[in-house]
Design a protein around this motif. Structure first.
Motif, PDB file in Angstrom:
ATOM      1  N   ALA A 184       0.829  -1.205   0.000  1.00 40.26           N
ATOM      2  CA  ALA A 184       0.000   0.000   0.000  1.00 40.26           C
ATOM      3  C   ALA A 184       0.865   1.258   0.000  1.00 40.26           C
ATOM      4  N   ASP A 185       1.976   1.233   0.753  1.00 42.51           N
ATOM      5  CA  ASP A 185       2.828   2.417   0.821  1.00 42.51           C
ATOM      6  C   ASP A 185       3.586   2.660  -0.479  1.00 42.51           C
ATOM      7  N   SER A 186       3.732   1.620  -1.304  1.00 40.72           N
ATOM      8  CA  SER A 186       4.444   1.791  -2.569  1.00 40.72           C
ATOM      9  C   SER A 186       3.543   2.310  -3.689  1.00 40.72           C
ATOM     10  N   MET A 187       2.252   2.385  -3.450  1.00 41.70           N
ATOM     11  CA  MET A 187       1.325   2.814  -4.492  1.00 41.70           C
ATOM     12  C   MET A 187       1.344   4.331  -4.660  1.00 41.70           C
ATOM     13  N   PRO A 188       1.121   4.807  -5.890  1.00 44.15           N
ATOM     14  CA  PRO A 188       1.026   6.260  -6.081  1.00 44.15           C
ATOM     15  C   PRO A 188      -0.298   6.818  -5.563  1.00 44.15           C
ATOM     16  N   GLN A 189      -1.331   5.961  -5.469  1.00 43.51           N
ATOM     17  CA  GLN A 189      -2.611   6.412  -4.943  1.00 43.51           C
ATOM     18  C   GLN A 189      -2.594   6.435  -3.422  1.00 43.51           C
ATOM     19  N   MET A 190      -3.501   7.222  -2.865  1.00 41.56           N
ATOM     20  CA  MET A 190      -3.750   7.193  -1.433  1.00 41.56           C
ATOM     21  C   MET A 190      -4.688   6.023  -1.158  1.00 41.56           C
ATOM     22  N   VAL A 191      -4.298   5.156  -0.221  1.00 41.30           N
ATOM     23  CA  VAL A 191      -5.077   3.966   0.118  1.00 41.30           C
ATOM     24  C   VAL A 191      -5.600   4.099   1.541  1.00 41.30           C
ATOM     25  N   TRP A 192      -6.862   3.690   1.736  1.00 37.10           N
ATOM     26  CA  TRP A 192      -7.444   3.744   3.069  1.00 37.10           C
ATOM     27  C   TRP A 192      -8.352   2.545   3.280  1.00 37.10           C
ATOM     28  N   ASP A 201      -9.767   3.494   9.841  1.00 38.66           N
ATOM     29  CA  ASP A 201      -8.724   3.112  10.796  1.00 38.66           C
ATOM     30  C   ASP A 201      -7.374   2.843  10.133  1.00 38.66           C
ATOM     31  N   TYR A 202      -7.261   3.115   8.826  1.00 47.17           N
ATOM     32  CA  TYR A 202      -5.975   2.921   8.155  1.00 47.17           C
ATOM     33  C   TYR A 202      -5.846   3.873   6.978  1.00 47.17           C
ATOM     34  N   TYR A 203      -4.664   4.501   6.848  1.00 49.12           N
ATOM     35  CA  TYR A 203      -4.279   5.270   5.668  1.00 49.12           C
ATOM     36  C   TYR A 203      -2.838   4.907   5.338  1.00 49.12           C
ATOM     37  N   ASN A 204      -2.512   4.854   4.057  1.00 45.24           N
ATOM     38  CA  ASN A 204      -1.129   4.556   3.699  1.00 45.24           C
ATOM     39  C   ASN A 204      -0.275   5.820   3.772  1.00 45.24           C
ATOM     40  N   ARG A 205       1.012   5.608   3.517  1.00 40.57           N
ATOM     41  CA  ARG A 205       1.957   6.717   3.657  1.00 40.57           C
ATOM     42  C   ARG A 205       1.654   7.846   2.680  1.00 40.57           C
ATOM     43  N   ARG A 206       1.180   7.499   1.483  1.00 40.58           N
ATOM     44  CA  ARG A 206       0.894   8.514   0.466  1.00 40.58           C
ATOM     45  C   ARG A 206      -0.163   9.509   0.940  1.00 40.58           C
ATOM     46  N   TRP A 207      -1.151   9.042   1.723  1.00 43.35           N
ATOM     47  CA  TRP A 207      -2.183   9.938   2.265  1.00 43.35           C
ATOM     48  C   TRP A 207      -1.557  11.024   3.138  1.00 43.35           C
ATOM     49  N   TYR A 208      -0.672  10.605   4.019  1.00 43.29           N
ATOM     50  CA  TYR A 208      -0.068  11.567   4.929  1.00 43.29           C
ATOM     51  C   TYR A 208       0.917  12.489   4.202  1.00 43.29           C
ATOM     52  N   GLU A 209       1.595  11.944   3.171  1.00 45.02           N
ATOM     53  CA  GLU A 209       2.482  12.798   2.385  1.00 45.02           C
ATOM     54  C   GLU A 209       1.686  13.862   1.632  1.00 45.02           C
ATOM     55  N   PHE A 210       0.548  13.476   1.076  1.00 40.94           N
ATOM     56  CA  PHE A 210      -0.263  14.415   0.297  1.00 40.94           C
ATOM     57  C   PHE A 210      -0.924  15.456   1.191  1.00 40.94           C
ATOM     58  N   THR A 211      -1.549  15.008   2.284  1.00 38.35           N
ATOM     59  CA  THR A 211      -2.323  15.931   3.117  1.00 38.35           C
ATOM     60  C   THR A 211      -1.455  16.686   4.122  1.00 38.35           C
ATOM     61  N   GLY A 212      -0.339  16.063   4.527  1.00 41.89           N
ATOM     62  CA  GLY A 212       0.517  16.709   5.508  1.00 41.89           C
ATOM     63  C   GLY A 212      -0.017  16.679   6.921  1.00 41.89           C
ATOM     64  N   VAL A 213      -1.069  15.923   7.195  1.00 39.15           N
ATOM     65  CA  VAL A 213      -1.649  15.874   8.540  1.00 39.15           C
ATOM     66  C   VAL A 213      -0.896  14.850   9.380  1.00 39.15           C
ATOM     67  N   ILE A 280     -17.137  -7.017   5.924  1.00 43.63           N
ATOM     68  CA  ILE A 280     -16.175  -7.069   7.025  1.00 43.63           C
ATOM     69  C   ILE A 280     -15.129  -5.963   6.933  1.00 43.63           C
ATOM     70  N   ARG A 281     -14.933  -5.386   5.749  1.00 38.12           N
ATOM     71  CA  ARG A 281     -13.999  -4.271   5.591  1.00 38.12           C
ATOM     72  C   ARG A 281     -14.392  -3.491   4.351  1.00 38.12           C
ATOM     73  N   TRP A 282     -13.942  -2.237   4.294  1.00 43.87           N
ATOM     74  CA  TRP A 282     -13.992  -1.425   3.080  1.00 43.87           C
ATOM     75  C   TRP A 282     -12.559  -1.042   2.736  1.00 43.87           C
ATOM     76  N   PHE A 283     -12.186  -1.226   1.473  1.00 44.22           N
ATOM     77  CA  PHE A 283     -10.886  -0.773   0.982  1.00 44.22           C
ATOM     78  C   PHE A 283     -11.120   0.289  -0.086  1.00 44.22           C
ATOM     79  N   GLY A 284     -10.395   1.406   0.033  1.00 43.30           N
ATOM     80  CA  GLY A 284     -10.603   2.492  -0.912  1.00 43.30           C
ATOM     81  C   GLY A 284      -9.310   3.138  -1.343  1.00 43.30           C
ATOM     82  N   THR A 285      -9.400   3.943  -2.407  1.00 42.10           N
ATOM     83  CA  THR A 285      -8.260   4.700  -2.924  1.00 42.10           C
ATOM     84  C   THR A 285      -8.693   6.119  -3.233  1.00 42.10           C
ATOM     85  N   CYS A 286      -7.747   7.030  -3.157  1.00 41.86           N
ATOM     86  CA  CYS A 286      -7.939   8.415  -3.599  1.00 41.86           C
ATOM     87  C   CYS A 286      -6.873   8.689  -4.664  1.00 41.86           C
TER      88      CYS A 286
END
Length: 633
Positions: A184-192, A201-213, A280-286
């Protein structure tokens, strides 16, 4: 006597307990102490017969942890069921020359109870030994107790193996989680990912890099605050709808980047369900689509400029070809496109003087279209698009349309037409196609990533979860194949026939089940063009039908066959799927699977059609009716 089991299987079973050469443990030591007391024996052992030695997991009265296999009495004991007793080892030809009998510790009596796996494979014995013979052997009570204690030893070994398996499973789950995070962290998309109730309850590294939060600051419901204020209510409503219905989530919104700039983003999510159909889970991308949005706006402006350009007289030219005299007369617009003077075409020029202006790669096809019109094909209609080479070295795209008129005897006489400079449109179409291929490539990547996440998530899981993951992965593969057929993401994946049709899609999806046109899979009747949206729903329907036919229906055995027939009627296409020659059908299934429900919903909501099943005893017949207009979308 020969062993009634395979020794390789027995040794593999012994290794699975991971007990050889392990330190003493009180649970086993207590057993041998009790066995020695019950049987009034000075020596008691938990003896495990390995490939080249016997190992004593517990012992009392012997003082060693192992002996060579050729000195083992237990190696003979495991060849017989039940209790193995040797009243006097010096009187038994198998053991009278054994160093443990002839020398220290001078073992004269042996009684051993099998240590046997649930599969009936002997691992060794719980045995007692004495330095003096016992002609009477053990009492009935002692023999019974020794066998009971042997079963207790096996219970301890089974418990030990179960605990080890649980520990190994926890290590595998941790590794699976680690691999998922790396992927998930190697993907160019934001994964959650979220819990079933939608709690993030989960975001990959790309989400935090993009949003800066900060990490964890957007868990729960805080994610909505990252959207543009004008998009927040719409995004929350769409997400709530997916949570309530289980439908896939898809939306475009503006997401705040770490520098405060809002960028257009495509959000998508799919539910993961258990075998009972519960989410049982939702997997998504931005996916950041700001550039695509800008390209789309540029395309819109380009098309607007094209419309203005086409309205200008210098972008359009008219011509009339006197076929008998071979003279083409035209207006100044035509003259500009063919790099001749207005005066020359006003006087008239032979067609041979104008054809060299055509691009060499386009000239053969254009001349062939002219020949067909002269021959009267398609009522003399002429249509072509080609490039012309201007004198200054510039290349322009031209769309030409005309019709060849004929005299009473059918000879070509007059050939009027119009040419339009469509360079801007062609450039816009090329840019649009490039964008479409890029989006198609990203969509195919998302199918691959989601399939990979499903596979990784199922690693180490229970069998029913792995089965569900496999079914979900196969549906994703079917969607990916259909998507790549109707919207190739690269020139290499483009089909030879540029038109995407129902028959072509069927051939793509049914290839794993037999060659279309063979005795097993027949494709009959009318064909029809299909579009990107319709292909997705059709892929789910046809994939589900083919999968069920392979599992339960006509494609399960070698004698069954499937016939697919298309028939156009008014503005609809009726598609009939007929299975024959398979197992007898006992009636409609008692339970409708997730794939069947999803396929039927697609037929009704996405295609605007209807679907009906006939569960006849000799095979399923399914009838699908779809409006042709919706099929082409």
């Amino acid at each position: 006597m020969p062993a009634p089991w395979d020794d390789g299987a027995r040794l593999r079973a012994l290794d699975s307990y991971q007990v050889l050469d392990t330190p003493p443990e009180r649970a086993f030591d207590d057993v041998v102490t009790l066995a020695a007391q019950i049987c009034a024996a000075p020596v008691a052992l938990v003896s495990l017969v390995a490939e080249d030695r016997q190992f004593f997991k517990a012992e009392v009265g012997l003082g060693v942890r192992y002996t060579p296999l050729d000195q083992s009495i237990c190696a003979h004991a495991i060849l017989r069921p039940g209790l193995f007793v040797v009243p006097d080892t010096t009187q038994d030809p198998r053991f009278r020359d054994n160093p443990l009998v002839t020398g220290s510790p001078h073992l004269r009596f042996y009684a051993g109870a099998l240590l046997e796996t649930p599969e009936g494979l002997p691992l060794g014995t719980l045995c007692v030994l004495d330095h003096v013979p016992r002609p009477e052997g053990l009492t009935a009570q002692q023999g019974f107790a020794l066998q009971v204690l042997a079963r207790q030893v096996m219970s301890q070994l089974e418990l030990r193996r179960a605990l080890q398996a649980r520990e190994e499973s926890a290590a595998r789950l941790a590794e699976s989680e680690r691999q998922f995070r790396i992927l998930a962290d190697s993907m160019p998309q934001m994964v959650w990912a979220t819990r079933p109730d939608g709690f993030h309850d989960y975001y990959n590294r790309r989400w935090y890099e993009f949003t800066g939060v900060p990490d964890g600051s957007t868990d729960g419901e805080a994610w909505n605050g990252m959207f543009h204020p004008e998009d927040q209510a719409r995004a929350r409503s769409r997400w709530q709808h997916s949570l309530e219905t289980g439908e896939p989530y898809e939306i475009e919104y503006r997401l705040r980047r770490h520098d405060g700039v809002f960028r257009w983003t495509l959000g998508r999510a799919l539910p993961v369900r258990d075998p009972q159909g519960r989410i049982i889970r939702w997997f998504g991308t931005c996916t950041d689509i700001e550039e695509q949005k800008q390209t789309g706006e540029k395309l819109r402006l380009s098309e607007e400029r094209l419309r203005l350009a086409l309205s200008a007289s210098e972008m359009v030219g008219t011509w009339v070809w006197d076929v008998a005299a071979n003279r083409i007369t035209a207006d100044p617009g035509y003259a500009r496109l063919f790099s001749v003077t207005p005066e020359a075409v006003a006087e008239g020029l032979p067609i041979e003087t104008l054809l060299p202006a055509l691009h060499p790669e386009d000239r053969p096809a254009t001349e062939a279209a002219i020949a067909r019109a002269l021959a009267g094909e398609q009522d003399g209609l002429f249509e072509a698009e080609y490039r012309v080479l201007l004198q200054g070295g510039e290349t322009r795209w031209v769309a030409a349309r005309g019709r060849c008129e004929r005299d009473a005897e059918g000879r070509p006489t007059r050939f009027p037409g119009v040419v339009v400079d469509v360079t801007e449109r062609r450039l816009a179409e090329e840019a649009k196609e490039l964008l479409a291929r890029e989006l198609s490539h990203r969509i195919k990547n998302i199918f691959t990533v989601v399939g990979g996440m499903v596979s990784i998530s199922a690693m180490g899981a229970a069998a029913e979860v792995r089965n569900f993951a496999g079914a979900l992965r196969r549906r994703l593969n079917a969607l990916a194949a259909a998507h790549d057929y109707v919207r190739p993401h690269s020139p290499e994946s483009r089909p030879v026939d540029p038109e995407t049709t129902l028959h072509g899609l069927l051939g793509k999806l049914l290839a794993p089940y037999g060659e279309v046109g063979s005795a097993r899979v027949s494709l009959l009747g009318d064909d029809a063009p299909i579009g990107v949206r319709a292909a997705t729903s059709l892929a789910l329907i046809l994939h589900e039908l083919a999968t069920n036919a392979a599992k339960y229906g006509a494609l399960k055995g070698t004698e069954g066959r499937v016939t697919i027939t298309g028939k156009r009627h008014d503005a609809h296409l009726a598609l009939t799927w007929e299975e024959r020659g398979g197992p007898a059908v006992e009636g409609p299934p008692t339970r409708r699977g997730f794939g069947t429900v999803l396929a039927e919903r697609g037929a009704i909501t996405q295609l605007g059609g209807s679907i009906a099943h006939d569960w006849a005893r000799d095979g399923l017949t399914l009838r699908l009716q779809v409006p042709l207009e919706r099929l082409a979308h």
